[in-house]
Design a protein around this motif. Structure first.
Motif, PDB file in Angstrom:
ATOM      1  N   ARG A 188     -13.374  41.563   9.485  1.00 58.74           N
ATOM      2  CA  ARG A 188     -13.128  42.946   9.090  1.00 58.74           C
ATOM      3  C   ARG A 188     -11.770  43.396   9.626  1.00 58.74           C
ATOM      4  O   ARG A 188     -11.299  42.901  10.653  1.00 58.74           O
ATOM      5  CB  ARG A 188     -14.221  43.891   9.599  1.00 58.74           C
TER       6      ARG A 188
ATOM      7  N   GLY B 111      -9.156  45.312  11.608  1.00 56.70           N
ATOM      8  CA  GLY B 111      -9.197  46.052  12.861  1.00 56.70           C
ATOM      9  C   GLY B 111     -10.185  45.531  13.869  1.00 56.70           C
ATOM     10  O   GLY B 111     -10.183  45.946  15.022  1.00 56.70           O
ATOM     11  N   GLY B 112     -11.068  44.629  13.463  1.00 53.92           N
ATOM     12  CA  GLY B 112     -12.032  44.070  14.398  1.00 53.92           C
ATOM     13  C   GLY B 112     -13.067  45.083  14.841  1.00 53.92           C
ATOM     14  O   GLY B 112     -13.216  46.167  14.263  1.00 53.92           O
ATOM     15  N   SER B 113     -13.795  44.750  15.885  1.00 55.46           N
ATOM     16  CA  SER B 113     -14.819  45.633  16.444  1.00 55.46           C
ATOM     17  C   SER B 113     -15.090  45.204  17.874  1.00 55.46           C
ATOM     18  O   SER B 113     -14.725  44.103  18.294  1.00 55.46           O
ATOM     19  CB  SER B 113     -16.111  45.569  15.617  1.00 55.46           C
ATOM     20  N   ALA B 114     -15.754  46.054  18.626  1.00 56.69           N
ATOM     21  CA  ALA B 114     -16.075  45.735  20.017  1.00 56.69           C
ATOM     22  C   ALA B 114     -16.969  44.504  20.093  1.00 56.69           C
ATOM     23  O   ALA B 114     -16.814  43.649  20.974  1.00 56.69           O
ATOM     24  CB  ALA B 114     -16.748  46.932  20.682  1.00 56.69           C
ATOM     25  N   GLN B 115     -17.905  44.411  19.156  1.00 59.19           N
ATOM     26  CA  GLN B 115     -18.821  43.273  19.168  1.00 59.19           C
ATOM     27  C   GLN B 115     -18.088  41.973  18.874  1.00 59.19           C
ATOM     28  O   GLN B 115     -18.309  40.954  19.544  1.00 59.19           O
ATOM     29  CB  GLN B 115     -19.925  43.497  18.135  1.00 59.19           C
ATOM     30  N   LEU B 116     -17.184  41.990  17.876  1.00 59.17           N
ATOM     31  CA  LEU B 116     -16.425  40.788  17.559  1.00 59.17           C
ATOM     32  C   LEU B 116     -15.513  40.393  18.717  1.00 59.17           C
ATOM     33  O   LEU B 116     -15.358  39.206  19.020  1.00 59.17           O
ATOM     34  CB  LEU B 116     -15.591  41.015  16.296  1.00 59.17           C
ATOM     35  N   THR B 117     -14.906  41.376  19.361  1.00 59.04           N
ATOM     36  CA  THR B 117     -14.039  41.098  20.513  1.00 59.04           C
ATOM     37  C   THR B 117     -14.829  40.427  21.624  1.00 59.04           C
ATOM     38  O   THR B 117     -14.375  39.457  22.248  1.00 59.04           O
ATOM     39  CB  THR B 117     -13.393  42.399  21.021  1.00 59.04           C
TER      40      THR B 117
END
Length: 364
Positions: A340, A342-348
């Motif tokens: 996705r 911009g990414g996300s906290a979960q992916l990070t």
């Protein structure tokens, strides 16, 4: 085909078969067989497909592939599906259909890219008119119907053929695809490769229908069942289904009765849920040996031609082995870069965890 007095949507009472396990013809089959040149092409493709499958299985055991779901025993289904289509038609495969994908002309290394754990399917779907191999069950069935419907609206003679397993017929996507295809007369052929198990779940725990081909009548779709280890019968049945679709007569549901000789995947132990004696009984129904026996008996295949088919298959397997082992493995971090924007906290968090585990593994 349905016998006299049977509803036209119903399949034959017994699976269509032209060639017996010993290579002899069934009664009345001679007039319905595909021509000799086509059967020889199917034979050569099946020889190449089986050797490709064996090589991919070995590469998985060597750690070169993350996983590989073998098609050993189902080569007739895979090759017949590929040969029944024109170049401008579309194939919608599952994760077990690498043999069919390669038979469409896709580079074998690109065919196996997904099995290496990469984030993409490895080949250009538009160029090869072959959708990415679907791992979730039956999700590619509505996609095939959509492509077929769009082609019909544009007045194009395109046909979409979707490969699914018996387990996929228990998913909602399968039934939604059948309903849409029937209502809108989408030019789609649904080929169920019924190998008897959805991983470890036997067919009788999934369906109470006389056969999976009977599921078509509830949607108004003509259906057929065929011996999935008889390449000649498969070609004839699929040719008819594709011709119906191309002529604007709508979808067809085909059930091929077959068996996977190997485990569900390289991570599976079939001895936990399959009787070895049953598996052994299917050896005598081997699709490649059956077609070869017929061709030799009919004087259509010589020792020299068989040897040449084996030689070509071996050369392709050696080329696959060399190029795949030599190529760079996929970078694990790429898995998180294309999910996705911009990414996300979960992916990070997941990416950091993978990076830490990778460093730990490299330090051992």
């Amino acid at each position: 085909m349905p016998g006299p007095g049977r509803h036209p949507l119903l399949p034959s009472e017994r699976p269509v078969r032209f060639v017996e396990a010993d290579g002899t013809l069934t009664d009345g089959a001679a007039d319905r067989l595909p021509d000799g040149a086509r059967l020889l092409a199917a034979y050569r493709a099946m020889v190449a497909g089986r050797r490709f499958d064996q090589q991919a299985t070995a590469l998985a055991k060597q750690g070169q592939l993350a996983v590989y779901p073998s098609a050993h025993g189902q080569e007739a289904c895979q090759i017949a599906a590929a040969l029944a289509l024109r170049e401008d038609d579309w194939l919608f495969p599952t994760y077990r259909d690498c043999v069919a994908v390669a038979a469409r002309g896709v580079d074998p290394v690109e065919t196996l890219t997904l099995m290496r754990g990469d984030w993409h399917c490895g080949y250009d779907p538009v160029r090869w008119r072959t959708a990415p191999q679907a791992t979730p069950l039956a999700t590619q069935a509505p996609h095939a119907v959509g492509v077929g419907h769009a082609a019909r609206l544009r007045g194009e003679p395109t046909v979409a053929l979707v490969l699914i397993g018996d387990g996929a017929t228990s998913e909602g996507d399968f039934h939604e695809a059948l309903n849409f295809a029937a209502v809108f007369r989408s030019p789609v052929v649904f080929l169920i490769q019924n190998n008897g198990f959805a991983i470890s779940v036997p067919l009788e725990r999934q369906s109470a229908a006389p056969s999976l081909a009977y599921k078509g009548i509830g949607y108004g779709i003509p259906s057929e069942q065929v011996d999935g280890n008889d390449a000649a019968a498969l070609l004839a049945v699929l040719d008819r289904a594709v011709a119906r679709a191309r002529a604007g007569e709508g979808p067809t549901l085909v059930e091929a009765h077959t068996y996977r000789m190997d485990p569900h995947s390289s991570a599976d132990d079939p001895s936990r849920y399959r009787d070895p004696a049953v598996t052994e009984s299917w050896v005598a129904r081997d699709p490649l040996a059956r077609l070869e026996a017929y061709l030799r008996g009919a004087g259509l295949l010589s020792d020299a031609e068989a040897a040449d088919a084996a030689r070509v298959a071996e050369e392709r397997a050696a080329d696959l082995r060399e190029r795949l082992v030599r190529s760079a493995p996929p970078e694990a971090g790429e898995l998180f870069r294309h999910v996705r924007s911009g990414g996300s906290a979960q992916l990070t968090e997941q990416a950091a965890l993978l990076a830490a585990e990778t460093v730990l593994e490299e330090g051992r």
